[in-house]
Write a protein that holds these residues in place. Sequence first.
Motif, PDB file in Angstrom:
ATOM      1  N   ILE A  21      31.080   2.657  18.271  1.00 37.66           N
ATOM      2  CA  ILE A  21      32.291   3.225  18.859  1.00 37.66           C
ATOM      3  C   ILE A  21      31.902   4.450  19.680  1.00 37.66           C
ATOM      4  CG2 ILE A  21      32.810   4.593  16.797  1.00 37.66           C
ATOM      5  CD1 ILE A  21      35.699   4.077  17.245  1.00 37.66           C
ATOM      6  N   ALA A  46      33.264   7.714  22.236  1.00 35.42           N
ATOM      7  CA  ALA A  46      34.428   8.494  22.663  1.00 35.42           C
ATOM      8  C   ALA A  46      33.969   9.514  23.684  1.00 35.42           C
ATOM      9  CB  ALA A  46      35.063   9.191  21.467  1.00 35.42           C
ATOM     10  N   TYR A  83      34.999  13.010  25.753  1.00 35.26           N
ATOM     11  CA  TYR A  83      35.894  14.159  25.905  1.00 35.26           C
ATOM     12  C   TYR A  83      35.469  14.870  27.176  1.00 35.26           C
ATOM     13  CZ  TYR A  83      37.630  13.469  21.198  1.00 35.26           C
ATOM     14  OH  TYR A  83      38.229  12.942  20.083  1.00 35.26           O
ATOM     15  N   ARG A  93      26.817  15.908  28.013  1.00 33.77           N
ATOM     16  CA  ARG A  93      26.219  16.088  26.696  1.00 33.77           C
ATOM     17  C   ARG A  93      26.418  14.809  25.913  1.00 33.77           C
ATOM     18  NH1 ARG A  93      27.811  20.966  22.842  1.00 33.77           N
ATOM     19  NH2 ARG A  93      29.825  19.955  23.087  1.00 33.77           N
ATOM     20  N   GLU A 113      25.867  12.815  21.956  1.00 32.66           N
ATOM     21  CA  GLU A 113      25.361  12.805  20.596  1.00 32.66           C
ATOM     22  C   GLU A 113      25.472  11.410  20.006  1.00 32.66           C
ATOM     23  OE1 GLU A 113      25.567  15.910  17.089  1.00 32.66           O
ATOM     24  OE2 GLU A 113      27.109  14.375  16.905  1.00 32.66           O
ATOM     25  N   MET A 117      24.546   7.723  13.309  1.00 34.01           N
ATOM     26  CA  MET A 117      24.787   6.471  12.626  1.00 34.01           C
ATOM     27  C   MET A 117      25.567   6.763  11.356  1.00 34.01           C
ATOM     28  SD  MET A 117      21.075   4.728  13.029  1.00 34.01           S
ATOM     29  CE  MET A 117      21.635   3.087  12.744  1.00 34.01           C
ATOM     30  N   PHE A 174      30.213  10.920  22.861  1.00 28.03           N
ATOM     31  CA  PHE A 174      29.856  10.815  21.443  1.00 28.03           C
ATOM     32  C   PHE A 174      29.817   9.359  21.064  1.00 28.03           C
ATOM     33  CE2 PHE A 174      29.963  15.163  21.099  1.00 28.03           C
ATOM     34  CZ  PHE A 174      31.188  15.721  21.400  1.00 28.03           C
ATOM     35  N   GLN A 178      29.069   6.644  17.875  1.00 25.62           N
ATOM     36  CA  GLN A 178      28.910   6.515  16.428  1.00 25.62           C
ATOM     37  C   GLN A 178      28.627   5.051  16.116  1.00 25.62           C
ATOM     38  OE1 GLN A 178      29.583   9.112  14.176  1.00 25.62           O
ATOM     39  NE2 GLN A 178      29.126   7.855  12.423  1.00 25.62           N
TER      40      GLN A 178
END
Lengths: 302, 241
Positions: free
Chosen positions: B46, B48, B50, B69, B71, B74, B120, B122
């Motif tokens: 997933i 996302a 921002y 940026r 990140e 897991m 981001f 995950q």
Amino acid sequence: MAAASGSDLSSEMEVDAFRRLFPLSFHERHLLKSIRPDGRTLGKARDTIISVGAVTSANGSALTKIGCTTMLAAIKLEVMTPTVESPDEGCIAIDFHMPPICSPIVRPGRPAEAAPVVAKQLSGTILSSGMIDLKELSLVSGKAAWMAYLDIYCLDADGSLFDAALLSAVAAFSHLQIPVVSLNDEGRIVLISEDNGGGKLEKEPVNKEKRKLKLATIPLSLTCILHKNYILADPTAEEESIMETLVTVVLDSSSQLVSLYKPGGPVLAQTSAIQDCVALTRQRLKELQKILNEAISDMEVD
Amino acid sequence: MEYVNPEGLRLDGRRPLEMRQLRAEIGVVARADGSAVFEMGNTKVIAAIYGPREVQNKSQQINDQAVVRCEYSMANFSTGDRMRKPKHDRRSTEISLVIRQTMEACILTHLMPRSQIDIFVQVLQADGGTRSACINAATLALADAGIPMRDLVTSCAAGYLNTTPLLDLNYVEDSAGGPDVTVGILPKLDKVTLLQMDAKLPLDTFETVMQLAIEGCKAVANYIREILLENTKQLEFRRGV
């Protein structure tokens, strides 16, 4: 002051701008008519969806959504040696994560303030409610027991984080299936996978078949916000940020009080307000129990 | 161990040149500016976005372009055994860097000076190819956020086991110790932006495997375009156009 200037400008600006600049008066105008910006009445919670078995690689898992707040809970079982003081008991480790995807205020390097608070609350509630008898997690007394790692990830943080997290934890435990294991010659516990279970069964299985945990009681909760004389059930993130007084009530399946949490806040609550919160929670409990039972029976049909 | 049986089927029943099933959905995280879920077989990721938003660390602000940026992390339960350190271990840091540089190349950062775009990702379930799934999810999420890009970035991995080039390795095939070539391309411009490989491979075999991965990327690009078109039609419909 702010309210006065708000009402002067309200006729001159767009709704969205008014909502951003004067959030408190925006919400209060709605509260005067006993309604909230998303159309709910004061005591109504958002639509709740539960889906069990979302993570196939885990022993038990559940995905819950309350409105937009989304939580994914998964339980993984590992074998460990039980402690000397309690040789017949397993152990549960609960961890709550708020990854940066869930909210614009969480940044890498600066974890959310709410995460450890909710984690601690969850730990306390689940362990003290007596939902799980740790003796059920034992394998061989004194030598081996299950360690259940419960990880809850918040995928979207839109208020009522504790409610959604508790619901997903409870749903994941309801879905948990303990795998079949046996003791091999070196005294180690070994997982029996379904394919080679038939052939070489010289090792006696420690537990005969995959079984589910027996849950003594199911704790469920509702968070309410107190603002002046109003009680708002199931707040969104916007409401939580403006009106800061939260009360969380946790009841178990027989409507007994498991936990009551009011961490300060500008509004001081009368006993009557607390009792109203408990009554709202009791109502919500019935809704949640129905949704939870449907979700679990749907899974069993598959 | 046999990764391709004599009939030409792999461990999960696919043919050597067959990708796993793709599934994607946009707009899954309501609070994010753009978000997407991308699944390649059992790998579920997933993403996302921002941004563009104000730079949080003023010292990193660039006056003529946006800061990107990224990140990568897991979930603890994403792999077979529970992971102890899902975030700042070396692998996650490396993949975060790779994804950031890949996406930075295609975002038109000069259109958004003094701002920051956060990506981001995950991983919810890992079954091989997480890097590629993350890049594909990030592309979809960036498109959902309306951030201007030169082109989509799609990614796919290919390997070489039992003297057969294999497309889209899963975890078992990946851990077999054979070469694993991950490629990221800009499909319309037909340019390669990401190319990673570990292991020894003779040059002509490498060419074949890389071409195979590029074909996989193009297939992913077609799928992503379909999803974005479908999404736009839904938006049109909801607006009553």
